[in-house]
Design a protein around this motif. Structure first.
Motif, PDB file in Angstrom:
ATOM      1  N   LEU A 140       0.835  -1.206   0.000  1.00 51.04           N
ATOM      2  CA  LEU A 140       0.000   0.000   0.000  1.00 51.04           C
ATOM      3  C   LEU A 140       0.868   1.254   0.000  1.00 51.04           C
ATOM      4  O   LEU A 140       0.627   2.197  -0.773  1.00 51.04           O
ATOM      5  CB  LEU A 140      -0.913  -0.004   1.228  1.00 51.04           C
ATOM      6  CG  LEU A 140      -1.692   1.290   1.506  1.00 51.04           C
ATOM      7  CD1 LEU A 140      -2.740   1.525   0.435  1.00 51.04           C
ATOM      8  CD2 LEU A 140      -2.350   1.234   2.885  1.00 51.04           C
ATOM      9  N   VAL A 141       1.888   1.276   0.851  1.00 45.78           N
ATOM     10  CA  VAL A 141       2.773   2.445   0.933  1.00 45.78           C
ATOM     11  C   VAL A 141       3.501   2.660  -0.392  1.00 45.78           C
ATOM     12  O   VAL A 141       3.640   3.798  -0.875  1.00 45.78           O
ATOM     13  CB  VAL A 141       3.779   2.271   2.091  1.00 45.78           C
ATOM     14  CG1 VAL A 141       4.866   3.345   2.027  1.00 45.78           C
ATOM     15  CG2 VAL A 141       3.059   2.328   3.431  1.00 45.78           C
ATOM     16  N   HIS A 142       3.946   1.566  -1.007  1.00 45.44           N
ATOM     17  CA  HIS A 142       4.639   1.666  -2.297  1.00 45.44           C
ATOM     18  C   HIS A 142       3.722   2.280  -3.353  1.00 45.44           C
ATOM     19  O   HIS A 142       4.120   3.208  -4.081  1.00 45.44           O
ATOM     20  CB  HIS A 142       5.107   0.276  -2.733  1.00 45.44           C
ATOM     21  CG  HIS A 142       5.767   0.263  -4.086  1.00 45.44           C
ATOM     22  ND1 HIS A 142       7.029   0.801  -4.301  1.00 45.44           N
ATOM     23  CD2 HIS A 142       5.326  -0.194  -5.295  1.00 45.44           C
ATOM     24  CE1 HIS A 142       7.342   0.665  -5.583  1.00 45.44           C
ATOM     25  NE2 HIS A 142       6.326   0.063  -6.200  1.00 45.44           N
ATOM     26  N   THR A 143       2.496   1.787  -3.433  1.00 38.42           N
ATOM     27  CA  THR A 143       1.528   2.304  -4.406  1.00 38.42           C
ATOM     28  C   THR A 143       1.143   3.746  -4.088  1.00 38.42           C
ATOM     29  O   THR A 143       0.943   4.570  -4.986  1.00 38.42           O
ATOM     30  CB  THR A 143       0.260   1.425  -4.410  1.00 38.42           C
ATOM     31  OG1 THR A 143       0.631   0.055  -4.513  1.00 38.42           O
ATOM     32  CG2 THR A 143      -0.657   1.789  -5.559  1.00 38.42           C
ATOM     33  N   TRP A 144       1.049   4.036  -2.824  1.00 39.53           N
ATOM     34  CA  TRP A 144       0.698   5.387  -2.342  1.00 39.53           C
ATOM     35  C   TRP A 144       1.777   6.392  -2.783  1.00 39.53           C
ATOM     36  O   TRP A 144       1.462   7.473  -3.313  1.00 39.53           O
ATOM     37  CB  TRP A 144       0.570   5.312  -0.829  1.00 39.53           C
ATOM     38  CG  TRP A 144       0.267   6.580  -0.093  1.00 39.53           C
ATOM     39  CD1 TRP A 144      -0.183   7.755  -0.607  1.00 39.53           C
ATOM     40  CD2 TRP A 144       0.401   6.773   1.316  1.00 39.53           C
ATOM     41  NE1 TRP A 144      -0.346   8.676   0.403  1.00 39.53           N
ATOM     42  CE2 TRP A 144       0.003   8.104   1.584  1.00 39.53           C
ATOM     43  CE3 TRP A 144       0.811   5.962   2.370  1.00 39.53           C
ATOM     44  CZ2 TRP A 144       0.011   8.627   2.882  1.00 39.53           C
ATOM     45  CZ3 TRP A 144       0.816   6.472   3.653  1.00 39.53           C
ATOM     46  CH2 TRP A 144       0.415   7.801   3.909  1.00 39.53           C
ATOM     47  N   ILE A 145       3.036   6.036  -2.575  1.00 37.35           N
ATOM     48  CA  ILE A 145       4.138   6.932  -2.955  1.00 37.35           C
ATOM     49  C   ILE A 145       4.163   7.141  -4.465  1.00 37.35           C
ATOM     50  O   ILE A 145       4.415   8.254  -4.966  1.00 37.35           O
ATOM     51  CB  ILE A 145       5.481   6.366  -2.447  1.00 37.35           C
ATOM     52  CG1 ILE A 145       5.509   6.386  -0.909  1.00 37.35           C
ATOM     53  CG2 ILE A 145       6.653   7.155  -3.010  1.00 37.35           C
ATOM     54  CD1 ILE A 145       6.722   5.711  -0.302  1.00 37.35           C
ATOM     55  N   GLU A 146       3.887   6.088  -5.226  1.00 36.56           N
ATOM     56  CA  GLU A 146       3.833   6.215  -6.686  1.00 36.56           C
ATOM     57  C   GLU A 146       2.738   7.192  -7.102  1.00 36.56           C
ATOM     58  O   GLU A 146       2.925   8.017  -8.005  1.00 36.56           O
ATOM     59  CB  GLU A 146       3.577   4.850  -7.327  1.00 36.56           C
ATOM     60  CG  GLU A 146       4.797   3.950  -7.370  1.00 36.56           C
ATOM     61  CD  GLU A 146       4.532   2.690  -8.178  1.00 36.56           C
ATOM     62  OE1 GLU A 146       3.340   2.424  -8.473  1.00 36.56           O
ATOM     63  OE2 GLU A 146       5.496   1.978  -8.503  1.00 36.56           O
TER      64      GLU A 146
END
Length: 756
Positions: A345-351
């Protein structure tokens, strides 16, 4: 244009309304004022419109005048509030007069040409007058509410003084005299705090008040028997320890009541409640779901910290020696999956932030849904462990083997056996305490968290008290007073187990989304609301042959239902808990009878099993009411009710377990149907035997009961010296008093002390 009568006022009480009585008193006034302010301002007003406005305005003015007279009377009797109350009454009267002036609008045939200010020419003045009136009236009510708080504090202080005297008595004659006074003071305190509990708007405070009053209810009888035992055996150390623990717990409960009504900060409350896993899950899911609306609503560091806190609190489950290896692995697996999903989730959020997306992308939405689902799975796994543990413990402790063994060993004077069974009881206590802690984590609401904490504290305290009472009996095996004292503490333990069963039901209801629904036995289970073990089997109907074989059993159930209905009609108090719960059982039993005929609301076997489960829960609630009722009875009468009630508890637990046990195949399903209906028949037979006995005893003691009526208006609230009497049962949860009415009966037996 003439100035408004209230144009220069900026009076604002700035007071928060914390009780329902203040809120309900203001509602009619707000409604009337709203009518005046929101009238349609048409160029031509009819006679009917003008008359209505004038009538409402005059009604407000007259009502305010009467209200202010009561406020001024309160001020004259309470010097510490005289200045504040006087100012608030002055503002209220001024606002009422202003509204009367502004609504003196004449008639349609006599247009206003004299320059008078009215609601039509000065709407702003009307709004100011209305605000002044509402704020001043609110302040009068809140100030008057302080008098109620003062009454509770004064009553508590009287109880404490008498409690100190009781603790120091050295002769039986002195004890009888002081305890009689103590009983009367506790009755007064019970009803004052009961009124307050029912009046509170904050459900969390209501739960804390209910917990404190439950302690006072149970400890009142413990104090009586523990003190009698100490007087009879003054040199017995275990008797002194037993008595001291009761006095200490009563003082703590009295202090908690005062903390609630005066809103003193309780550090214990602030430390305990925020640690629940349910709150951690709620906060974490909120942070995750807020990303849909605002990608900058949180930070990855904050979210990671919330998850770590949540996972850390699951250690209460995974570190417990009573958690099975399979359960521990299941929890750890879901926690690991939650870490993985959150990282994704954090990875997708940062993207999404890197491309300056203004809302959640499709990839982020998928990650949000997946993370929330995993967290929901974790909550479900923890709920299953906590509730399963509690159910198993209640079933295992239903026979009360350690308590029976302690009673027997004490009566035989066998100190070694008492020590052995004390260790067993201590282990059970630790299991129950830890289980209450786990239930607190998954309770789902703050009031239920508070109830879990109360249950945990109760088991923690009563366990050692039972042991000290048993030790006293073992040292003095011929002492009837020591035996009676042990019995009282064992009953308190049993009562808390019954309360825990009800708490378990409420937690399940919240988890399954049934919170706040009406009595479920009047309607069929809804899709998705079945318990887990009722989802797998196929729902089937009885065929003609099976209905025929069930006919005799069903007919017995119908006759029992009819007999129960006839018995409850004989009760004068139709709102009594025993009456209402017995009627509920009769209604459910009749539904089950109709099922055997292929009629009624219950169409399938799943419907029947669900009905049986609900019936067993209602039966356990009836047992709790019977236990409260029995507290006002003398020994022989109490024994009759308790004996039958214990049969009812055992039958309800058997029915509950049977209804929850999954079966496969037509033969097994039919056997389960037969067993459920037979068990229901046995339950109704016991209920039928209890009703006439309870009704007779209730009538016998009805004339001896006294209680204070709820205070209807603020004028009556101040007449504390002459409380109005009313009749009604006393319950720690929904009535104004607790189980202190039985004191008279126990006091009557005190003169037997010397012979014991």
């Amino acid at each position: 244009m003439a100035s408004s009568p209230c144009s220069n006022s900026n009076f604002d009480s700035g007071l928060e309304i914390k009780t329902r009585s203040v809120e309900q008193t203001l509602i009619p006034l707000v409604s009337q004022i709203t009518t005046l302010i929101n009238h349609k301002d048409k160029p031509k007003k009819s006679e009917r419109t003008l008359a209505a406005i004038h009538r409402v305005g005059q009604a407000v003015s007259v009502a305010v005048g009467r209200f202010v007279a009561v406020g001024e009377a309160i001020a004259s009797e309470n010097q510490e509030l005289k200045d504040e109350m006087g100012q608030a009454c002055f503002e209220a009267r001024r606002a009422g007069d202003a509204i009367a002036q502004l609504t003196d609008v004449g008639s349609a045939m006599q247009p206003q040409t004299d320059g008078r200010v009215t609601v039509f020419s000065d709407r702003t003045g009307m709004v100011k007058a209305a605000r002044l009136l509402l704020s001043s009236v609110t302040k009068v009510l809140v100030l008057a509410d302080r008098i109620v708080i003062k009454q509770i504090i004064t009553s508590r202080n009287k109880v404490l003084v008498t409690l100190d005297k009781l603790e120091r008595v050295s002769t039986f004659q002195e004890f009888v005299q002081i305890f009689s006074q103590f009983g009367n003071e506790m009755v007064e305190f019970a009803h004052l705090t009961g009124d307050r509990q029912n009046d509170l708007k904050d459900e969390k405070k209501k739960a804390r008040m209910a917990a404190a009053r439950a302690v006072l209810e149970k400890c009142t009888m413990m104090l009586l028997t523990a003190s009698k035992t100490c007087l009879r055996h003054p040199d017995c150390e275990s008797a002194r320890i037993n008595k001291d623990a009761v006095f200490h717990r009563m003082r703590c409960a009295l202090e908690q009541v005062i903390e609630i009504v005066t809103e003193a900060r309780n550090c214990g409350e602030n430390k305990v409640l925020p640690t629940s896993i349910y709150n951690s899950i709620k906060d974490f899911k909120c942070s995750v779901e807020c990303l849909r609306e605002n990608l900058h609503s949180s930070t990855p560091q904050i979210m990671a910290g919330q998850l770590e806190t949540l996972v850390e609190r699951t250690e209460d489950f995974t570190d417990s020696p009573y958690t099975s290896h399979e359960q521990r692995q299941a929890i750890l697996s879901v926690c690991q999956l939650a870490h993985q999903d959150t990282q994704q989730l954090v990875h997708t959020w940062i993207e999404a932030q890197s491309v300056h997306a203004k809302e959640a992308t499709d990839e982020l939405e998928v990650a949000i849904l997946k993370t929330c689902q995993t967290i929901s799975d974790l909550r479900r796994e923890l709920h299953k462990v906590a509730v399963g543990r509690a159910s198993d413990l209640l079933k295992a402790h239903g026979e009360h083997l350690p308590l029976r063994a302690l009673k027997a060993a004490g009566a035989e004077g066998n100190l070694e056996a008492v020590a052995e069974f004390s260790r067993t009881l201590t282990e059970q206590k630790e299991q129950l305490v830890e289980t209450c802690r786990l239930l607190c984590h998954v309770s789902g609401t703050e009031p239920l968290e508070i109830t879990c904490i109360h249950a945990e504290e109760t088991f923690h305290v009563i366990g050692p008290q039972i042991i000290s009472a048993a030790q006293t009996l073992a040292l003095h095996p011929s002492s009837k007073i020591a035996k009676e004292n042990l019995e009282v503490f064992c009953e308190a333990w049993d009562s808390q187990l019954c309360d825990m069963a009800l708490l378990l039901k409420e937690i399940n209801d919240v988890f399954e989304g049934r919170r706040g629904e009406k009595k479920p036995y009047l309607s069929l289970p809804r899709p998705g609301k079945h318990s887990a073990n009722l989802k797998t089997p196929k729902a089937v109907k009885l065929d003609a042959e099976e209905q025929t074989s069930m006919a005799k059993l069903g007919l017995e159930l119908r006759l029992l239902s009819s007999d129960v209905d006839s018995e409850v009609e004989k009760w004068e108090e139709q709102e009594h808990d025993i009456v209402r719960q017995s009627q509920s059982l009769a209604s459910m039993a009749y539904n089950m009878y109709l099922f055997t005929r292929g009629e009624g609301l219950l169409k399938t076997t799943l419907d029947l099993f669900h009905q049986a489960e609900v019936l067993s829960e209602e039966g356990l609630q009836l047992c709790s009411s019977l236990r409260t009722f029995s507290s006002q009875l003398v020994d022989e009468e109490k024994s009759v009710v308790i004996t039958e009630m214990e049969k009812l508890v055992a039958l309800c637990q058997q029915l509950q377990m049977g209804a929850k046990t999954p079966v496969q195949g037509k033969t097994a399903t039919f056997q389960k149907v037969d067993s459920s209906i037979q068990m229901t028949r046995n339950i109704m037979t016991v209920v039928l035997s209890l009703l006439p006995v309870s009704n007779k005893l209730n009538k016998k003691y009805k004339s001896e009961r006294t209680s204070f009526s709820s205070l209807q208006d603020w004028g009556e609230r101040q007449d504390a010296s002459t409380p109005v009497k009313e009749e009604g049962s006393l319950s720690s949860k929904n009535a104004n008093g607790f189980g202190v009415k039985s004191l008279e009966q126990h006091m009557a037996g005190l003169n037997l002390l010397e012979s014991k």
